[in-house]
Write an enzyme that holds these catalytic residues in place. Structure first.
Site, PDB file in Angstrom:
ATOM      1  N   HIS A 183       0.867  -1.177   0.000  1.00 46.12           N
ATOM      2  CA  HIS A 183       0.000   0.000   0.000  1.00 46.12           C
ATOM      3  C   HIS A 183       0.908   1.233   0.000  1.00 46.12           C
ATOM      4  CE1 HIS A 183      -2.578   3.090   1.554  1.00 46.12           C
ATOM      5  NE2 HIS A 183      -1.960   3.087   2.703  1.00 46.12           N
TER       6      HIS A 183
ATOM      7  N   TYR B  50      -5.977   9.080   2.070  1.00 48.31           N
ATOM      8  CA  TYR B  50      -6.046   9.651   3.415  1.00 48.31           C
ATOM      9  C   TYR B  50      -4.825  10.540   3.618  1.00 48.31           C
ATOM     10  CZ  TYR B  50      -2.800   5.850   4.589  1.00 48.31           C
ATOM     11  OH  TYR B  50      -1.730   4.994   4.601  1.00 48.31           O
TER      12      TYR B  50
ATOM     13  N   ASP C  74     -28.829 -19.781  16.794  1.00 49.64           N
ATOM     14  CA  ASP C  74     -30.130 -20.439  16.956  1.00 49.64           C
ATOM     15  C   ASP C  74     -30.134 -21.640  16.029  1.00 49.64           C
ATOM     16  OD1 ASP C  74     -30.352 -18.941  14.593  1.00 49.64           O
ATOM     17  OD2 ASP C  74     -32.500 -18.603  14.860  1.00 49.64           O
TER      18      ASP C  74
HETATM   19  C1  FAD Z   1       1.728   2.113   4.538  1.00 45.72           C
HETATM   20  C2  FAD Z   1       0.826   1.657   5.626  1.00 45.72           C
HETATM   21  C3  FAD Z   1       0.006   2.564   6.242  1.00 45.72           C
HETATM   22  C4  FAD Z   1      -0.849   2.161   7.258  1.00 45.72           C
HETATM   23  N1  FAD Z   1      -1.582   3.090   7.873  1.00 45.72           N
HETATM   24  C5  FAD Z   1      -2.363   2.749   8.907  1.00 45.72           C
HETATM   25  C6  FAD Z   1      -3.070   3.734   9.613  1.00 45.72           C
HETATM   26  O1  FAD Z   1      -2.965   4.903   9.301  1.00 45.72           O
HETATM   27  N2  FAD Z   1      -3.893   3.342  10.609  1.00 45.72           N
HETATM   28  C7  FAD Z   1      -4.007   2.030  10.960  1.00 45.72           C
HETATM   29  O2  FAD Z   1      -4.766   1.732  11.869  1.00 45.72           O
HETATM   30  N3  FAD Z   1      -3.307   1.072  10.336  1.00 45.72           N
HETATM   31  C8  FAD Z   1      -2.493   1.395   9.324  1.00 45.72           C
HETATM   32  N4  FAD Z   1      -1.789   0.441   8.652  1.00 45.72           N
HETATM   33  C9  FAD Z   1      -1.959  -0.966   9.053  1.00 45.72           C
HETATM   34  C10 FAD Z   1      -1.154  -1.274  10.307  1.00 45.72           C
HETATM   35  O3  FAD Z   1       0.121  -0.766  10.175  1.00 45.72           O
HETATM   36  C11 FAD Z   1      -1.063  -2.759  10.568  1.00 45.72           C
HETATM   37  O4  FAD Z   1      -2.316  -3.359  10.421  1.00 45.72           O
HETATM   38  C12 FAD Z   1      -0.544  -3.033  11.974  1.00 45.72           C
HETATM   39  O5  FAD Z   1       0.632  -2.323  12.210  1.00 45.72           O
HETATM   40  C13 FAD Z   1      -0.290  -4.509  12.167  1.00 45.72           C
HETATM   41  O6  FAD Z   1       0.284  -4.711  13.435  1.00 45.72           O
HETATM   42  P1  FAD Z   1       0.802  -6.154  13.852  1.00 45.72           P
HETATM   43  O7  FAD Z   1       1.310  -6.042  15.235  1.00 45.72           O
HETATM   44  O8  FAD Z   1      -0.241  -7.151  13.567  1.00 45.72           O
HETATM   45  O9  FAD Z   1       1.955  -6.494  12.811  1.00 45.72           O
HETATM   46  P2  FAD Z   1       3.450  -5.986  12.708  1.00 45.72           P
HETATM   47  O10 FAD Z   1       3.620  -4.611  13.152  1.00 45.72           O
HETATM   48  O11 FAD Z   1       3.888  -6.316  11.331  1.00 45.72           O
HETATM   49  O12 FAD Z   1       4.195  -6.898  13.736  1.00 45.72           O
HETATM   50  C14 FAD Z   1       4.448  -8.274  13.503  1.00 45.72           C
HETATM   51  C15 FAD Z   1       5.763  -8.598  14.122  1.00 45.72           C
HETATM   52  O13 FAD Z   1       5.955 -10.000  14.028  1.00 45.72           O
HETATM   53  C16 FAD Z   1       7.333 -10.215  13.911  1.00 45.72           C
HETATM   54  N5  FAD Z   1       7.539 -11.557  13.356  1.00 45.72           N
HETATM   55  C17 FAD Z   1       7.023 -12.033  12.198  1.00 45.72           C
HETATM   56  N6  FAD Z   1       7.427 -13.294  11.994  1.00 45.72           N
HETATM   57  C18 FAD Z   1       8.195 -13.617  13.043  1.00 45.72           C
HETATM   58  C19 FAD Z   1       8.908 -14.784  13.392  1.00 45.72           C
HETATM   59  N7  FAD Z   1       8.899 -15.880  12.633  1.00 45.72           N
HETATM   60  N8  FAD Z   1       9.612 -14.790  14.550  1.00 45.72           N
HETATM   61  C20 FAD Z   1       9.614 -13.679  15.345  1.00 45.72           C
HETATM   62  N9  FAD Z   1       8.978 -12.540  15.031  1.00 45.72           N
HETATM   63  C21 FAD Z   1       8.260 -12.519  13.899  1.00 45.72           C
HETATM   64  C22 FAD Z   1       7.787  -9.109  12.976  1.00 45.72           C
HETATM   65  O14 FAD Z   1       9.144  -8.847  13.071  1.00 45.72           O
HETATM   66  C23 FAD Z   1       6.919  -7.950  13.418  1.00 45.72           C
HETATM   67  O15 FAD Z   1       7.582  -7.085  14.298  1.00 45.72           O
HETATM   68  C24 FAD Z   1      -0.905   0.802   7.639  1.00 45.72           C
HETATM   69  C25 FAD Z   1      -0.103  -0.111   7.005  1.00 45.72           C
HETATM   70  C26 FAD Z   1       0.762   0.298   6.006  1.00 45.72           C
HETATM   71  C27 FAD Z   1       1.625  -0.700   5.346  1.00 45.72           C
END
Ligand code: FAD
Length: 812
Positions: free
Chosen positions: A223, A254, A540
């Site tokens: 994105h 946005y 239900d």
């Molecule tokens: C450009 C952009 C703009 C966005 N803007 C918004 C916004 O304005 N408002 C909003 O609400 N949301 C926004 N989002 C969405 C939002 O950023 C995400 O939905 C949210 O940050 C997800 O959080 P998370 O903790 O699930 O994942 P992440 O932040 O990705 O965390 C997952 C973590 O898991 C770790 N991990 C993965 N695999 C392993 C493994 N095998 N071993 C150990 N660690 C692992 C990773 O290192 C990572 O730190 C945006 C996203 C993008 C890309």
């Protein structure tokens, strides 16, 4: 202390989860991240943090509301985790202005303060907007900007102080399971035992879940987000942001301030999906794993539209841009809960920053208490998907469609376009031959009306309803409804899920799980409920006893299969099987239904032989049939089930035998109208986990005097107190207006409830809306108003059911 928990991923979701869990006294917890904390390289590390709470789904607004509250309480060394600058969604076209009114209705229904602004008011709240292009705005004062990395650090600190171990730079490489249960995780730096593993790995979720043998319906999509060069209009800014955040859905945009720059996010480009396995590791990623190279050509139209809205951007350029990765799912809702396949493996995935603290609280409650009391998670449950919805082809296609449509103004019946068809009943060829207008639900092709019935309009003239209600609609819907009450119609009920419950323990098992007395004589059918331990309605169901140790249970979806499977006794005395795909069902309903079906069977179908709420096995023509004497449309008739191979023969036999009686095929549109006339509730729409049976008008389905059952204690505790809210039947004063569901209900200026289902009652010539209302307003005759876009419709609470309260048609 609690069980031994490992949380994989310390983005906003994982960090919030360990905060919530440890605050509830569970402290034997380790949270692991492959990256360096607090900005470990996932989506949370770069996201701009805009929080817009308005959502068509009530649960999403509630999850966001908790996030706003929680982040508002948090700080990191005095630095706030939330900037409450408010938000404005702007409209630059009449269609979008109308959509803002619909969104305002949702906000109001869910209890969120929101205001529609005039063009002048919009410009006054945000001085960078071009006042000549804006037609209006939707202002939410409590929205704002989350600071995700700061929040992660603040919540991890709290958790650490309660004893939670935080391991960064540890990559989970395997999940250990034994006998269908999780036992631990393997990292590149050693192993950890665990009773519970929670996958909060964001875009890596599918990869981590596969380590446990589980497919997650989630696609990481890129994105686009870019930050402008400094704007003279913002020069000298001393605070990160003061103006409301903006959405311009009509242009897929946005926008937010950051010091002297503007950040612009854009969804207008073609979807850019990626496999979770193909995401770079923290060591190999040029910027960070969740950030791909910016593709300016894809972004150019978005920037031009942003400059059309904000004149200050016309002389600025893009200083830095990214294609950032985050998660999409087939229904745009999060994935929360425990896997049905591997016990102890939980997920909290596809969660935006907006909903992160709320989702974390929900999962923490669910883990610690066994159910979630703060939020109704029905639409978020990981196990809600049908098998075809887990296929990689479906997940990819639907997630990409959802990306494209993320800001679109969608009709509630908007179908998936491709791939179609995915699931068809055996009757499909005949329905297509009759000119069926098919929409899609859970993959099933469902005819909403049949063009072949157009001739009925001569006998049954039908008025065209208002704009939105006339979409995916035809006057034939009304004619089919009236023809059903006058004659006889065939309804395809195949998509309604059904389970077979068998074994020596089946009766005891169903007695424990349901509110009804289902341990009855063979040949009886019982309508009853599945309840949560807190008395909330899980579903239900219709339980038909086909044999001493065999039941057919009509349910609402995959979550019911999951619920029954989870509660199976460990001794193997009960089996549960989804028989939906191998069977089919036609509802033959209407005053002439008995004559049609009787002409095809030698068994006696008279009222004495097969009474209302009884079932039997017989032959209809050449087809072996299980016949249930029930009707979801409130008419005499039968649900006829047969195996899928015999379905077409059954349809053809009924069709031929029905000709002298004027039989028609009728669609979902007529069905919905008829069920509301009769007051039949639809689970998931009219009532869900957050409602108890008495509030929902389903107290008759609860037999408190039978032996103990799940949820009984909670109901008994409540039995002395009258419900404070009631699911109520409204009829609209104007016959030209039909509402869609989710609209606010007003008394004077105060929102007092919201609509659940709406339809026109063609045989009573009035529009119907079911709505949740405070009990004191639910008395028949009470006048209220229903908000519909920018209008208000007069309505009156009406005694229900509107048709056949004496049940003479059904029992006839
Ligand atoms: C450009 C952009 C703009 C966005 N803007 C918004 C916004 O304005 N408002 C909003 O609400 N949301 C926004 N989002 C969405 C939002 O950023 C995400 O939905 C949210 O940050 C997800 O959080 P998370 O903790 O699930 O994942 P992440 O932040 O990705 O965390 C997952 C973590 O898991 C770790 N991990 C993965 N695999 C392993 C493994 N095998 N071993 C150990 N660690 C692992 C990773 O290192 C990572 O730190 C945006 C996203 C993008 C890309």
């Amino acid at each position: 202390m609690g069980p031994k928990v490992v949380v994989i991923g310390a983005g906003v979701v994982g960090a919030a989860l360990v905060d919530e869990l440890s605050a509830r006294g569970w402290t034997d917890i380790t949270i692991i991240d492959q990256g360096a904390l607090p900005a470990a390289g996932g989506s949370s590390s770069h996201a701009p943090g805009l929080v817009f709470q308005v959502n068509s789904a009530k649960v999403m607004t509630k999850l966001a509301g908790y996030t706003v509250r929680r982040l508002g309480e948090l700080d990191l060394d005095g630095q706030p985790c939330f900037l409450p600058v408010g938000s404005i969604e702007v409209a630059t076209s009449p269609a979008r202005l109308a959509e803002l009114h619909r969104r305002h209705g949702w906000a109001t229904s869910w209890g969120l303060d929101a205001q529609i602004l005039s063009p002048e008011q919009t410009a006054a709240r945000h001085d960078l907007l071009d006042p000549t292009v804006v037609l209006g705005g939707l202002y939410v004062p409590t929205d704002g900007l989350a600071k995700p990395v700061r929040t992660i650090e603040a919540q991890l600190r709290l958790a650490r102080a309660r004893g939670v171990a935080v391991l960064d730079r540890h990559e989970v490489t395997a999940v250990r399971t034994e006998g269908g249960r999780v036992t631990g995780v393997v990292t590149d730096r050693g192993e950890l035992a665990a009773d519970i593993v929670v996958c909060c790995a964001g875009i890596w979720g599918p990869k981590v879940a596969r380590m446990a043998g589980i497919e997650l319906p989630l696609t990481p999509l890129a994105h686009q987000l870019a930050w402008s060069t400094p704007l003279p209009e913002l020069a000298g800014a001393t605070t990160e942001a003061t103006r409301p955040i903006l959405r311009h859905q009509g242009a897929d945009l946005y926008l937010r301030e950051r010091d002297d720059r503007i950040g612009v996010g854009y969804y207008g480009h073609d979807p850019m999906p990626i496999e979770a396995e193909d995401i770079a590791s923290p060591a190999d990623a040029p910027v960070m794993p969740s950030v791909l190279e910016f593709t300016p050509n894809d972004y150019a139209p978005g920037w031009a539209d942003a400059a059309a809205l904000i004149p200050a951007l016309r002389t600025a350029g893009v200083a830095e841009g990214m294609n950032g990765l985050f998660s999409f799912t087939p229904d745009n809702m999060p994935l929360l809960g425990e896997s049905a396949r591997v016990r102890g493996f939980w997920v909290a995935e596809a969660v935006w920053i907006t909903h992160a603290a709320g989702a974390a609280r929900a999962v923490a409650e669910w883990l610690v208490d066994g159910f979630c009391s703060s939020f109704n998670l029905h639409e978020c449950d990981l196990n809600r998907f049908e098998p075809h919805q887990l296929s990689p082809a479906y997940v990819r296609a639907k997630d990409c469609q959802n990306y494209v449509e993320v800001y679109d103004a969608l009709h509630p019946l908007e179908p998936m376009l491709d791939p179609r068809p995915m699931r068809t009943s055996p009757f499909y060829p005949r329905q297509a031959g009759l000119g069926g207008y098919f929409l899609e639900a859970l993959g099933w092709e469902r005819p909403h009306w049949f063009e072949a019935n157009a001739g009925l309009l001569d006998r049954y003239p039908v008025r065209r309803p208002n704009d939105w209600a006339a979409m995916h609609w035809s006057p034939i819907v009304g004619a089919e409804a009236r023809a059903t009450r006058d004659g006889v119609a065939m309804f395809d009920m195949t998509p309604l899920k059904r389970l077979e419950v068998t074994g020596p323990g089946a009766a005891t098992f169903l007695q424990w799980l349901t509110t009804g007395n289902v341990d009855t004589a063979v040949g009886r059918v019982t309508y009853c409920l599945l309840l949560d331990a807190d008395g909330g309605i899980r579903s239900d169901v219709t339980v038909a006893r086909l044999g001493p140790a065999r039941f057919q249970v009509g349910v609402n979806g995959n979550l019911d299969l999951d619920w029954l499977t989870r509660h199976l006794p460990g001794d193997g005395s009960v089996g549960v099987r989804d028989i939906t795909p191998e069977t089919c069902c036609v509802g033959v309903w209407g005053p002439r239904a008995r004559k049609v079906v009787q002409s095809l069977t030698t068994d006696d179908l008279s009222n004495d032989a097969l009474r209302y709420f009884r079932c039997t096995t017989t032959y209809v023509g050449t087809s072996p049939v299980t016949a249930l004497r029930l009707s979801y449309v409130g008419e005499l008739g039968y649900e006829l089930y047969t195996t899928a191979d015999c379905g077409l023969a059954l349809w053809d036999a009924l069709w031929a035998a029905g000709q002298p009686f004027g039989i028609i095929a009728a669609g979902r549109g007529a069905f919905n109208s008829l069920r509301l006339e009769k007051g039949y509730r639809a689970f998931g729409v009219d009532m869900t986990y957050e409602h108890d049976p008495y509030e929902a008008g389903l107290g008759f389905a609860v037999k408190l005097d039978k032996e103990d059952f799940l949820g009984r204690d909670a109901l008994v505790k409540r039995s002395g107190t009258a419900p404070v809210r009631l699911l109520s039947c409204l009829t609209l004063s104007s016959p030209a207006e039909v509402v869609l569901g989710k609209e606010p209900v007003y008394e004077g200026d105060a929102c007092v409830g919201h609509v659940t289902s709406g339809a026109f009652g063609h045989t009573i010539d009035r529009a119907i809306a079911y709505a949740w209302l405070p009990a004191e307003l639910a008395a028949p005759g009470r006048r209220v108003q229903v908000g519909y876009f920018d209008r208000r419709f007069d309505a009156v609470v009406s005694a229900e059911p509107l048709v056949d309260p004496g049940m003479s048609r059904l029992r006839g």
